[in-house]
Design a protein around this motif. Sequence first.
Motif, PDB file in Angstrom:
ATOM      1  N   ASP A   1       0.826  -1.211   0.000  1.00  0.00           N
ATOM      2  CA  ASP A   1       0.000   0.000   0.000  1.00  0.00           C
ATOM      3  C   ASP A   1       0.858   1.259   0.000  1.00  0.00           C
ATOM      4  N   ASP A   2       1.960   1.238   0.754  1.00  0.00           N
ATOM      5  CA  ASP A   2       2.869   2.388   0.780  1.00  0.00           C
ATOM      6  C   ASP A   2       3.496   2.619  -0.592  1.00  0.00           C
TER       7      ASP A   2
ATOM      8  N   ASP B   1       0.908   3.966  -2.998  1.00  0.00           N
ATOM      9  CA  ASP B   1       0.688   5.401  -2.751  1.00  0.00           C
ATOM     10  C   ASP B   1       1.771   6.249  -3.420  1.00  0.00           C
TER      11      ASP B   1
END
Length: 175
Positions: free
Chosen positions: A95-96, A99
């Motif tokens: 997810d990081d 992003d």
Amino acid sequence: MASSDPDPRLLLLMRHGKAESGSGTTDHERELADRGITQAHLVGEYLDAQGVQVSRVLVSTATRTQQTWDAVRAKMPEFTGEVSYHEEIYGGGTDDLLDLLRAVDDEHQVLMVIGHEPVISTLSDQLADEDSDAGSAAQARIGMPTGGMAVLTGEMPQWSQLGEETLTLHTIVRP
């Protein structure tokens, strides 16, 4: 192509080259083994031979990923893109990284990431659509070999639209 058509995007997700065992150093400070430098050189030669013009590179802050980029870059004499280093690629999850990718300026059509397992293979698998090469998708589910690079493409006007099954995984380069 009409201006309303989506833009073609190329995403290269690379795992750092083979690293030394790291005896006496922190994981973050581990350096590439000679084999890892050779792997990275081969990826750079591959990109140069294919005429790939990478315009944006995101690299983990770990020593071995920075050395991987330096070795890839050494074989790409025409490179004029932007490079930045991100702790999130080292310490974060998929997810990081997603992003970070979604925040890339849309002028960059060709984006490269140099990071770590299991995030590189997991993200490659998540982004791969149903038209992806079956063998490469299976490799992404198993894990990315050291120095390996997933080659994904898709048509979208903005990186912010990147999500599950939005790109086609064509191959995994195994140096």
